[in-house]
Motif scaffolding. Structure first.
Motif, PDB file in Angstrom:
ATOM      1  N   GLN A 302       0.869  -1.187   0.000  1.00 51.82           N
ATOM      2  CA  GLN A 302       0.000   0.000   0.000  1.00 51.82           C
ATOM      3  C   GLN A 302       0.901   1.230   0.000  1.00 51.82           C
ATOM      4  O   GLN A 302       2.032   1.187   0.496  1.00 51.82           O
ATOM      5  N   GLY A 303       0.386   2.335  -0.493  1.00 54.39           N
ATOM      6  CA  GLY A 303       1.100   3.607  -0.415  1.00 54.39           C
ATOM      7  C   GLY A 303       2.465   3.531  -1.071  1.00 54.39           C
ATOM      8  O   GLY A 303       2.637   3.005  -2.179  1.00 54.39           O
ATOM      9  N   THR A 304       3.439   4.041  -0.356  1.00 56.52           N
ATOM     10  CA  THR A 304       4.814   4.049  -0.872  1.00 56.52           C
ATOM     11  C   THR A 304       5.298   2.635  -1.197  1.00 56.52           C
ATOM     12  O   THR A 304       5.994   2.417  -2.197  1.00 56.52           O
ATOM     13  N   ALA A 305       4.928   1.687  -0.352  1.00 57.55           N
ATOM     14  CA  ALA A 305       5.365   0.308  -0.587  1.00 57.55           C
ATOM     15  C   ALA A 305       4.812  -0.216  -1.917  1.00 57.55           C
ATOM     16  O   ALA A 305       5.474  -0.965  -2.635  1.00 57.55           O
ATOM     17  N   SER A 349       6.563  -4.079   2.509  1.00 57.25           N
ATOM     18  CA  SER A 349       6.066  -3.263   3.626  1.00 57.25           C
ATOM     19  C   SER A 349       7.225  -2.815   4.515  1.00 57.25           C
ATOM     20  O   SER A 349       8.094  -3.620   4.852  1.00 57.25           O
ATOM     21  N   GLN A 350       7.227  -1.559   4.871  1.00 55.02           N
ATOM     22  CA  GLN A 350       8.225  -1.075   5.830  1.00 55.02           C
ATOM     23  C   GLN A 350       7.939  -1.684   7.198  1.00 55.02           C
ATOM     24  O   GLN A 350       8.775  -2.349   7.778  1.00 55.02           O
ATOM     25  N   SER A 351       6.730  -1.439   7.697  1.00 55.47           N
ATOM     26  CA  SER A 351       6.403  -1.828   9.076  1.00 55.47           C
ATOM     27  C   SER A 351       6.202  -3.329   9.234  1.00 55.47           C
ATOM     28  O   SER A 351       6.412  -3.877  10.300  1.00 55.47           O
ATOM     29  N   THR A 354       1.055  -3.596   8.043  1.00 58.76           N
ATOM     30  CA  THR A 354      -0.053  -2.993   7.308  1.00 58.76           C
ATOM     31  C   THR A 354      -1.143  -4.038   7.063  1.00 58.76           C
ATOM     32  O   THR A 354      -0.915  -5.056   6.396  1.00 58.76           O
ATOM     33  N   VAL A 400       6.670   9.764   9.380  1.00 62.61           N
ATOM     34  CA  VAL A 400       5.487   9.096   8.816  1.00 62.61           C
ATOM     35  C   VAL A 400       5.619   8.958   7.296  1.00 62.61           C
ATOM     36  O   VAL A 400       5.191   7.970   6.707  1.00 62.61           O
ATOM     37  N   ALA A 401       6.230   9.946   6.664  1.00 61.67           N
ATOM     38  CA  ALA A 401       6.457   9.850   5.216  1.00 61.67           C
ATOM     39  C   ALA A 401       7.631   8.908   4.968  1.00 61.67           C
ATOM     40  O   ALA A 401       8.750   9.146   5.419  1.00 61.67           O
ATOM     41  N   SER A 402       7.362   7.853   4.249  1.00 57.83           N
ATOM     42  CA  SER A 402       8.375   6.827   4.027  1.00 57.83           C
ATOM     43  C   SER A 402       9.387   7.289   2.979  1.00 57.83           C
ATOM     44  O   SER A 402       9.012   7.745   1.902  1.00 57.83           O
ATOM     45  N   LYS A 486       4.404  11.897  -1.727  1.00 48.96           N
ATOM     46  CA  LYS A 486       5.234  12.590  -0.722  1.00 48.96           C
ATOM     47  C   LYS A 486       4.749  14.018  -0.541  1.00 48.96           C
ATOM     48  O   LYS A 486       4.590  14.490   0.571  1.00 48.96           O
ATOM     49  N   GLU A 489       1.117  14.183   1.162  1.00 50.66           N
ATOM     50  CA  GLU A 489       0.901  13.720   2.537  1.00 50.66           C
ATOM     51  C   GLU A 489       1.529  14.618   3.593  1.00 50.66           C
ATOM     52  O   GLU A 489       1.077  14.636   4.730  1.00 50.66           O
TER      53      GLU A 489
HETATM   54  O1  M6R Z   1       4.521   0.004   6.577  1.00 49.18           O
HETATM   55  P1  M6R Z   1       4.109  -0.081   5.144  1.00 49.18           P
HETATM   56  O2  M6R Z   1       5.263   0.112   4.208  1.00 49.18           O
HETATM   57  O3  M6R Z   1       3.363  -1.323   4.823  1.00 49.18           O
HETATM   58  O4  M6R Z   1       3.133   1.142   4.926  1.00 49.18           O
HETATM   59  C1  M6R Z   1       2.433   1.294   3.727  1.00 49.18           C
HETATM   60  C2  M6R Z   1       1.846   2.670   3.620  1.00 49.18           C
HETATM   61  O5  M6R Z   1       0.915   2.892   4.643  1.00 49.18           O
HETATM   62  C3  M6R Z   1       2.932   3.753   3.707  1.00 49.18           C
HETATM   63  O6  M6R Z   1       3.889   3.588   2.715  1.00 49.18           O
HETATM   64  C4  M6R Z   1       2.297   5.153   3.571  1.00 49.18           C
HETATM   65  O7  M6R Z   1       1.780   5.326   2.295  1.00 49.18           O
HETATM   66  C5  M6R Z   1       3.299   6.239   3.914  1.00 49.18           C
HETATM   67  N1  M6R Z   1       2.641   7.294   4.612  1.00 49.18           N
HETATM   68  C6  M6R Z   1       3.957   6.823   2.719  1.00 49.18           C
HETATM   69  O8  M6R Z   1       4.872   7.819   3.016  1.00 49.18           O
END
Ligand code: M6R
Length: 609
Positions: A302-305, A349-351, A354, A400-402, A486, A489
């Motif tokens: 999702q999102g950046t990922a 996914s970073q975290s 998600t 928060v911004a990846s 980027k 957000e």
């Molecule tokens: O932790 P994740 O990479 O799975 O998160 C996915 C998105 O929620 C995350 O990339 C979100 O879009 C960020 N706010 C982007 O900067």
């Protein structure tokens, strides 16, 4: 998602917990609350706003005492952002106090049952329902009451509970929402992640789904919600304080943008062998045969990922010649996807928490796909749910911004693309050449970062414009999406990213005098076509900001401003092209006076669907 910190030991714990909570504030920052037990009585203080607001409120009430307690920072799901909806929540019968991260899905039915029993609710949250349920089931044993309540619950939870009648006991449990227990000498810290623990102890264990831990200053006991004892693995936390502190930077986002060269060196270390033309990925080696036989790849996030996953789609298809597609986890999961034999799903996914991505992964696995994770947080839910994976190793991402996670994800997907390509058709020499280029990316990134002051100056020129376009083609179409995300957000400027060719199919109508259009126009297969798209925007009054390859003097004739990036093979260019876009978004937010690391309405990872 929300942040949880709880303590039991011999120290006065309010300030100690609040310090930890500040480190978790990236997880949610609508409201904050704290509770301690002192002389057998629970005191709760909570407020809308940041942890700083909570500190002010605590000062007004003269602070709170106790060597057992819990605190919480909230990202609202059920019920608005109000003081009564903030955590901790208490029950009205047994002296229960609870904090929660996640969603109790069957809370309506449980609430009706509890109301019929005479309980009166003060908030609109699902969490208060759980506090009441535990209180209703309490019969002198907090651990047993928590286990019994959780057997009635569907949904996701990371919870910590305490009870006035057992004033030296914390009970915590997890399903779907991460929770770690830091093990000190006569003291324990329970938190959503290790960054709130590391200042107190470097030993910790992660609770698994459906596990419950009972903690007192004397020790802990871990069991399942069915009271089957389990033995957790206490491990060394792999976080250093320096990684989670700002140092000389103004914001974590800025720190993380500048950390990217170092982070990427870590990502690549030990995984490339340019001499042999070989990629070494220990995390997937047990599945080498299955990976070679892969016929279709679904990348999800999702999102950046997802933007990184889309670059992965282009990379893997191009390099390894395997049919690949990137999809939102949230869409993939619910559209009855076709998973044929030899399908590989890659969750990015970073975290690693998600919910949409996790749900897609589970769905794909149930339908027989082999699942890989491209994840940053070690031991996270996605990391554990996958069959194998490659960690990003970019260190904790707090803004928060990846940013550094994005370039780390693209780097890992490049490694995976080369790994698969080499096992299929790519020659050793070709692979060696690309590896050498890949290894130079961190140095080349450093050269781009040297031009930060120029990026700020250019941003100043356009920062008042409320509508922007980000356009790119091929590998840099997802980079355009990422540039737009980027900007919107953190600076709250409306920005749309799209394939440059798509613009003329409608969005071109938006272009008016002075509208900024950011083009990723580095040298590559579609360079001439991007130049034509630039002309189309320019002739309608748009202002052109171009990301171009060093040495391209021609582009200066068309663009109002140019950010140069070093020349690299096209497939590696997104990792460089994104850097000026990250810097531009950062400066736009700073100039507009926004809270860069905690943009409105957002949380670092979204653990609800
Ligand atoms: O932790 P994740 O990479 O799975 O998160 C996915 C998105 O929620 C995350 O990339 C979100 O879009 C960020 N706010 C982007 O900067």
């Amino acid at each position: 998602m929300c942040g949880i910190v709880a303590y039991v030991g011999s120290k006065q714990c309010a300030n100690l917990m609040l310090e930890g909570l500040k480190r978790l504030e990236y997880r949610g920052y609508d409201s904050a609350g704290i509770a301690t037990i002192d002389q057998g009585k629970i005191t709760v203080v909570k407020t809308v706003g940041r942890v700083a607001n909570l500190e002010d409120k605590l000062e007004q009430v003269g602070g709170i005492r106790g060597s057992i307690g819990m605190c919480h920072t909230r990202w609202a799901t059920h019920g608005g952002v109000t003081d009564p909806n903030a955590h901790p929540h208490t029950d009205d019968k047994s002296g229960i106090c609870l904090i929660h991260n996640g969603i109790i899905e069957n809370y309506v039915a449980l609430k009706t049952y509890l109301e019929e029993k005479g309980h009166k609710f003060k908030s609109q949250t699902d969490t208060e329902v759980l506090a009441m349920l535990i209180g209703e089931l309490y019969d002198g044993d907090l651990e047993a009451a928590v286990q019994a309540a959780l057997r009635e619950v569907t949904g996701a939870y990371g919870i910590v509970v305490m009870c006035e009648k057992e004033p030296d006991t914390l009970v915590a449990a997890r399903k779907g929402s991460p929770l770690m227990v830091g093990v000190g000498d006569g003291e324990f810290v329970i938190a959503s992640d290790g960054s709130a623990i590391i200042a107190h102890t470097s030993h910790a264990f992660t609770l698994e789904d459906y596990q419950v831990v009972k903690v007192t200053p004397k020790g802990f006991r871990t069991s399942t919600i069915h009271n089957v004892p389990v033995t957790p693995k206490v491990q060394q936390l792999e976080i250093e304080l320096e990684q989670i502190e700002l140092g000389s930077f103004s914001h974590f986002m800025q720190k993380e943008i500048f950390e990217q060269p170092k982070a990427l060196r870590n990502t690549l270390r030990g995984r490339t062998d340019a001499r042999e033309g070989k990629i070494v990925l220990g995390g997937v080696s047990n599945f080498a045969k299955q990976l070679t036989a892969t016929r279709r790849i679904v990348l999800t996030g999702q999102g950046t990922a997802l933007h990184a996953a889309t670059i992965g789609e282009y990379l893997i298809e191009d390099l390894a010649r395997i049919y690949s597609v990137a999809e939102y986890g949230s869409e993939f999961r619910y559209r009855n996807p076709i998973i044929e034999e030899n399908t590989l799903v890659i969750a990015v996914s970073q975290s690693g928490e998600t919910a949409d991505t996790l749900a897609a992964l589970i769905e794909a696995k149930e339908r027989g796909a082999l699942a890989l994770g491209v994840v940053n947080v070690v031991g996270s839910s996605i990391a554990r749910e996958t069959d194998a994976g490659v960690y990003l190793r970019v260190g904790p991402e707090i803004g928060v911004a990846s940013t550094k996670a994005f370039t780390g994800q693209v780097a890992v997907l490049t490694l995976l693309g080369l790994y698969l390509a080499r096992r299929r058709h790519m020659s050793g020499d070709e692979c060696s050449d690309l590896i050498r280029e890949l290894e130079q990316i961190p140095d080349k990134m450093e050269r781009i970062l040297e031009h930060d002051a120029k990026v700020r100056k250019v941003t100043e020129k356009y920062v008042d414009r409320e509508n922007w376009l980000f356009l790119g083609r091929g590998y840099n179409y997802p980079t355009a999406l990422e540039g737009a995300l980027k900007l919107k957000e953190i600076s709250y400027i409306h920005a749309e990213g799209m394939p440059a060719a798509e613009m003329k199919h409608g969005p071109i109508a938006l272009i008016n005098d002075g509208m900024p259009a950011v083009f990723i126009a580095n040298k590559g297969r579609q360079y001439e076509k991007v130049i034509s798209n630039i002309q189309e925007v320019k002739s309608r009054g748009g202002r052109i900001i171009a990301v171009a390859t060093e040495g391209d003097e021609h582009i200066k004739k068309m663009a109002d401003d140019v950010f140069y990036i070093p020349d690299v093979p096209e497939c590696l260019s997104p990792m460089l092209a994104v850097v000026p876009l990250q810097l531009m978004a950062y400066h736009a937010a700073v100039i507009r006076g926004h809270d860069v690391d905690k943009p409105r309405n957002l949380a670092k990872s979204v653990t609800v669907e």
